[in-house]
Motif scaffolding. Sequence first.
Motif, mmCIF file in Angstrom:
data_model
loop_
_atom_site.group_PDB
_atom_site.id
_atom_site.type_symbol
_atom_site.label_atom_id
_atom_site.label_comp_id
_atom_site.label_asym_id
_atom_site.label_seq_id
_atom_site.Cartn_x
_atom_site.Cartn_y
_atom_site.Cartn_z
ATOM 1 N N PHE A 1 -9.433 8.590 1.926
ATOM 2 C CA PHE A 1 -9.837 7.201 2.127
ATOM 3 C C PHE A 1 -9.967 6.566 0.757
ATOM 4 O O PHE A 1 -10.619 7.122 -0.137
ATOM 5 C CB PHE A 1 -11.160 7.122 2.876
ATOM 6 C CG PHE A 1 -11.651 5.717 3.070
ATOM 7 C CD1 PHE A 1 -11.194 4.938 4.125
ATOM 8 C CD2 PHE A 1 -12.563 5.142 2.188
ATOM 9 C CE1 PHE A 1 -11.633 3.635 4.301
ATOM 10 C CE2 PHE A 1 -13.009 3.847 2.354
ATOM 11 C CZ PHE A 1 -12.547 3.091 3.413
ATOM 12 N N THR A 2 -9.339 5.414 0.597
ATOM 13 C CA THR A 2 -9.355 4.716 -0.688
ATOM 14 C C THR A 2 -9.804 3.277 -0.480
ATOM 15 O O THR A 2 -9.282 2.564 0.383
ATOM 16 C CB THR A 2 -7.960 4.709 -1.336
ATOM 17 O OG1 THR A 2 -7.542 6.048 -1.540
ATOM 18 C CG2 THR A 2 -7.977 3.982 -2.668
ATOM 19 N N GLY A 3 -10.778 2.899 -1.266
ATOM 20 C CA GLY A 3 -11.198 1.498 -1.315
ATOM 21 C C GLY A 3 -10.943 0.953 -2.702
ATOM 22 O O GLY A 3 -11.236 1.611 -3.705
ATOM 23 N N PHE B 1 0.822 -1.190 0.000
ATOM 24 C CA PHE B 1 0.000 0.000 0.000
ATOM 25 C C PHE B 1 0.867 1.255 0.000
ATOM 26 O O PHE B 1 1.981 1.280 0.505
ATOM 27 C CB PHE B 1 -0.885 0.031 1.259
ATOM 28 C CG PHE B 1 -2.032 -0.911 1.185
ATOM 29 C CD1 PHE B 1 -1.905 -2.202 1.674
ATOM 30 C CD2 PHE B 1 -3.226 -0.542 0.618
ATOM 31 C CE1 PHE B 1 -2.957 -3.080 1.623
ATOM 32 C CE2 PHE B 1 -4.282 -1.415 0.571
ATOM 33 C CZ PHE B 1 -4.144 -2.687 1.074
ATOM 34 N N TYR B 2 0.273 2.286 -0.545
ATOM 35 C CA TYR B 2 0.935 3.591 -0.496
ATOM 36 C C TYR B 2 0.903 4.100 0.945
ATOM 37 O O TYR B 2 -0.107 3.992 1.635
ATOM 38 C CB TYR B 2 0.202 4.557 -1.425
ATOM 39 C CG TYR B 2 0.719 5.976 -1.358
ATOM 40 C CD1 TYR B 2 2.071 6.254 -1.514
ATOM 41 C CD2 TYR B 2 -0.158 7.028 -1.144
ATOM 42 C CE1 TYR B 2 2.539 7.549 -1.470
ATOM 43 C CE2 TYR B 2 0.299 8.324 -1.101
ATOM 44 C CZ TYR B 2 1.648 8.591 -1.257
ATOM 45 O OH TYR B 2 2.108 9.862 -1.207
ATOM 46 N N GLN B 3 2.013 4.664 1.384
ATOM 47 C CA GLN B 3 2.129 5.101 2.768
ATOM 48 C C GLN B 3 2.072 6.623 2.922
ATOM 49 O O GLN B 3 2.474 7.175 3.924
ATOM 50 C CB GLN B 3 3.459 4.595 3.348
ATOM 51 C CG GLN B 3 3.599 3.076 3.329
ATOM 52 C CD GLN B 3 2.618 2.415 4.267
ATOM 53 O OE1 GLN B 3 2.304 2.962 5.308
ATOM 54 N NE2 GLN B 3 2.124 1.255 3.900
ATOM 55 N N GLY B 4 1.596 7.338 1.899
ATOM 56 C CA GLY B 4 1.581 8.792 1.963
ATOM 57 C C GLY B 4 0.491 9.325 2.882
ATOM 58 O O GLY B 4 -0.342 8.604 3.389
ATOM 59 N N THR B 5 0.524 10.626 3.101
ATOM 60 C CA THR B 5 -0.476 11.264 3.951
ATOM 61 C C THR B 5 -1.025 12.485 3.253
ATOM 62 O O THR B 5 -0.451 13.006 2.295
ATOM 63 C CB THR B 5 0.137 11.701 5.288
ATOM 64 O OG1 THR B 5 1.202 12.604 5.038
ATOM 65 C CG2 THR B 5 0.646 10.507 6.073
ATOM 66 N N ILE B 6 -2.161 12.929 3.728
ATOM 67 C CA ILE B 6 -2.786 14.146 3.234
ATOM 68 C C ILE B 6 -2.696 15.202 4.321
ATOM 69 O O ILE B 6 -3.032 14.949 5.472
ATOM 70 C CB ILE B 6 -4.261 13.897 2.870
ATOM 71 C CG1 ILE B 6 -4.332 12.910 1.708
ATOM 72 C CG2 ILE B 6 -4.971 15.188 2.522
ATOM 73 C CD1 ILE B 6 -3.780 13.439 0.427
ATOM 74 N N ASN C 1 -1.383 6.800 8.864
ATOM 75 C CA ASN C 1 -1.756 6.032 7.677
ATOM 76 C C ASN C 1 -2.047 4.604 8.092
ATOM 77 O O ASN C 1 -1.344 4.027 8.927
ATOM 78 C CB ASN C 1 -0.630 6.055 6.637
ATOM 79 C CG ASN C 1 -0.855 5.053 5.522
ATOM 80 O OD1 ASN C 1 -0.453 3.893 5.636
ATOM 81 N ND2 ASN C 1 -1.485 5.490 4.456
ATOM 82 N N GLY C 2 -3.080 4.026 7.520
ATOM 83 C CA GLY C 2 -3.394 2.629 7.780
ATOM 84 C C GLY C 2 -3.858 1.952 6.516
ATOM 85 O O GLY C 2 -4.419 2.586 5.610
ATOM 86 N N ASN C 3 -3.624 0.647 6.414
ATOM 87 C CA ASN C 3 -4.042 -0.086 5.228
ATOM 88 C C ASN C 3 -4.351 -1.524 5.583
ATOM 89 O O ASN C 3 -3.795 -2.088 6.539
ATOM 90 C CB ASN C 3 -2.969 -0.027 4.136
ATOM 91 C CG ASN C 3 -1.644 -0.575 4.617
ATOM 92 O OD1 ASN C 3 -1.478 -1.786 4.756
ATOM 93 N ND2 ASN C 3 -0.685 0.308 4.884
ATOM 94 N N ILE D 1 -8.024 -1.431 1.427
ATOM 95 C CA ILE D 1 -8.535 -0.257 2.125
ATOM 96 C C ILE D 1 -7.337 0.536 2.621
ATOM 97 O O ILE D 1 -6.436 -0.019 3.268
ATOM 98 C CB ILE D 1 -9.442 -0.645 3.305
ATOM 99 C CG1 ILE D 1 -10.636 -1.470 2.819
ATOM 100 C CG2 ILE D 1 -9.934 0.599 4.033
ATOM 101 C CD1 ILE D 1 -11.486 -2.025 3.939
ATOM 102 N N ASN D 2 -7.327 1.825 2.300
ATOM 103 C CA ASN D 2 -6.217 2.682 2.708
ATOM 104 C C ASN D 2 -6.777 3.993 3.224
ATOM 105 O O ASN D 2 -7.683 4.576 2.618
ATOM 106 C CB ASN D 2 -5.280 2.943 1.527
ATOM 107 C CG ASN D 2 -4.121 3.839 1.901
ATOM 108 O OD1 ASN D 2 -4.250 5.055 1.841
ATOM 109 N ND2 ASN D 2 -3.009 3.250 2.274
ATOM 110 N N GLY D 3 -6.242 4.450 4.345
ATOM 111 C CA GLY D 3 -6.684 5.709 4.909
ATOM 112 C C GLY D 3 -5.514 6.547 5.376
ATOM 113 O O GLY D 3 -4.518 6.020 5.889
#
Length: 990
Positions: A873-875, A144-149, A905-907, A892-894
């Motif tokens: 949030f990405t599904g 998963f991508y580990q970036g943040t917003i 970040n969580g996935n 699921i990535n948030g």
Amino acid sequence: MKSVSFLPKNFLLSKRAWLFPFFFLWYLLLNPFKVKAQEVIEVDLSLPVLEQIVNTDTDISQNTSNPKLDSQVISESGVKPFPSNEREKGFAFDSTDLEYQVPSESNNTLKDLIPKTPEQIDAVQKFNNSQIFNLIQNIQLNPFYQGTIGPLPQPVQPQSKPQVSDNIQDQINQLITNAISNTAVRYPWIINSSDSLSFSPQIFKPRFDELYHSFDLQWSKENPVINKISFGVFPYTDQFYWVLDENRIIGEVGGLQGGLIYQGRETQVEFSQTMRLQQSFNGLQAVWVIPNDFQRLFRVEDLSNFQVITISGQLINPEGVPAGTVNIDSSSITQSANNLIVLPTPQNFQLGTGSTFSPSGGGALFSNLEVQNAPLILQAFPTTDLQALAGLDLQQGTVISKEILAQAGISWGNPAMGQPSIFNAPITSTPGIKIAQEGKFENKDLLNILVNPFLTGEQRDRYYLNSLLWLGLGTRTPELNLVEINRSKFDWYRFYFSAAQNRFMIRYDPEKIEATYFNLYSNPGVSFTLAPEKSDIDEIQSVNSTIGMMMGYVFAAFNVKNLDQSIEEAYKAKENNQFFNSLETKATSEQRRQMNQRLNLNLAYSNIGSNLNQVSGFITFPSYITPTKSSLFQIKTGNIRRAVQFIDSIVGNWNEGETVISEARFSNRDFGPLTFMGTQLPVVPSNINDRQQTQPINESSATQVILVSPEGDQFIQQFDSNLFTSVPIGVKIFDLAFDRFVLERIDQRTITNKFFNGYISLPTVELVYAGTSNDFSYSINTGLWFNIDHNKAGTVTNSLGIFEPSVGVYINALLTANKRRLDLDENGQVLAVTTHSPFLRFNWNSANNSNNPWQISLSHTISRQTRKYGYSFTGSLGIIPQYSNGPVIGLINGNIGFNFGLSANGNIELGDQIYYGFTAMQQVLPRLSLGLYIKNSTEINEGFNSRILELNYGILIEHKFPDSPISLTAQIGIGESGNFIGSVKGDIRW
């Protein structure tokens, strides 16, 4: 050639290796990356005069196009002085074209961060789009991508006025520097000169920084230390940017690129294989004594009613006086006989001739008996001759030579070739009722075994091997045993060097609201795949990757729409101390900015959809861009990267072992003899003479037997010590041999299994069609790749691994949209920006397998940015039939970030197994953040990237670059098994 390492020998295996990340952290804290004295001013590519703004505090005329120094007049170029007050203010620019950048280090309040003007709002939109683009670009099925917003961006604050040089060339150079570097920050995909492998286009800042480095290092069990070390050298003087007449913006960016990329791991395992061959043999024999028939001896039918009258006499003389014959007169008894039969009287009497344990009996093979008196033996089985083994000690462990085996008719087959073993010992006798007498018994060796107790051990062993029916039961199923005797591992790396040049032109239509873009990118080079530990080179893969890189020469020779002539024209203008021409278009600065953004986004998605791991060249044919639409067509060359698993097995020839007796059950000392005891019986007429005397000479005896039948017939038999014969009476009348022996041979051979797990870089030609329309973006990439030797990687020739074809094609397609909504307060100020970004991607290749699967993925990202925080949030749903975690997976990535520097970040990945990860970061310095992570999987790289279920956790250290989303990240952790896990990865520019 001896390999050279930049680290001390065995350093990575020592206990001090884990200290390396801490030294790296110490370096970051004490030696922060340099920042240029002049801060970045982001500009619009369409307004070159904006890129060298020196002061935004004063009103600037919009009508000055070619500002000149009043101290210099060049008549040839029509140079005219301009008023000194404009010289003090700076060059003339359109202040409405000012752009806004992502958060800077200013100390503005939150109120200052809220965009107010249309330009500021556009900056927020563009920033948000950039964030979403980064998310979409980095959302992968694994990992998963580990970036943040983060929170909303800040507008660019006015910069201090730099010093203006009195030298016109210095001013022109400064103009070019600001223009090209700031444009690269704002539109990295337009200025991009990276090969997509050496470093990220998003850290490229030409003429400000000349050296670029990218690296990926890790310290963990079974993983290579170096995954990637690459560099780019882009000298100041080789980066050029200019604005010509007719609204032409041209650029030329060039430099050298090179690096070391981990290609894979080769494992060689040497085995010693043994094949245990066994031949079983059974020896069978059964014998019975057939008793001598008295009816046959006396030629009568019934002996049960006979009356027996016996008269005996004995004469004993003094010792030394021979005894005479004893005569018996029985006439008084026989006178009344109806029929008197006088049986012949034997000439000799010898009891031992009928006994087994008598030299004249069994020792003489009963040759002293009358044939009709000799024992009758029933032989149940034929006999075969194995007397070739007679000289051996027939017990377990005895070695039998090939010559003796051949003499015995025994040969080993070849199970590998399907050849059976052969046993062809000769038959020496057949079964049946046999007379146990020399000359009358078919197999004298068997006769000796059965009746002769006086054999020596050697004689008995020899005769025994010809006395049984030896049956070859064939070869048992071979027993194979494999023992590992040596294992070695070494890594392959790809070294490459290339010379990059990106030539581009944007031309704005003076009447229509549109622009035309085209470019030529060439990056020819060479590549070598090496194994430093073995000082070996992979010629096949070196040629493959070099072909892919050399194809970039084609684009160096292209010239689209007189691009080279325009670049020469621009260089000539610079040499003549001219300044940028002004843009004369009906398109406003806002419209030009929108076209530039759309072009940058279009180029970005064309790159995302590409399968090329390294680009050696491409051409973008003239493409038309408007503020709402764009499309482009490209031809690219380079190398794709395919994951392969090659296996080869080098099998040596079998070395035959010695033949030994592994099992032995012989009855050579137990089988036989049959025992007989001689009995005194009258002898029928016989031709046997010269009987051996068995009694003293001074003794004699006689016996007369009269048999009287019921009918009155009398049979008279006269016996004396010289007229008796012997008839053997069986004592041990049966014997059985059921023997067995097993021959064994252990053959040995060496098997070397070679495994290559890793990547190969293959030359590829790719066609790209990409475009945007309003909020939608799409890209279709199709390519053709080839492999000059599809069965070779490293030193492994693939014979058992996953098949790779010589030629393959692929098709990639993606479709995405970005829908934004601005939340405004009652004063029209932006409170929040909400974005929805669906993303559909399809990847297919003709050579799909478990390492290179085809896939379809659909995701949707929702992001929201406010004054104090931002989140996304990405599904995702992925269909990957050959994926190791199941054919259908969910993702699921948030992400969430706050304006005080905290981000998380969580996935979760849902498939056959559930994988999860969580990180939290806190900004502690303007560009330094510390954090923690935990996840239930550990990445391993034994050739190519994979993972195992294992809980691991640790700390993260992140250093962010100014005016770039790229960061440098260090990870220090420990796995559930107690293994240290460390890594440092990122990019550096100098």
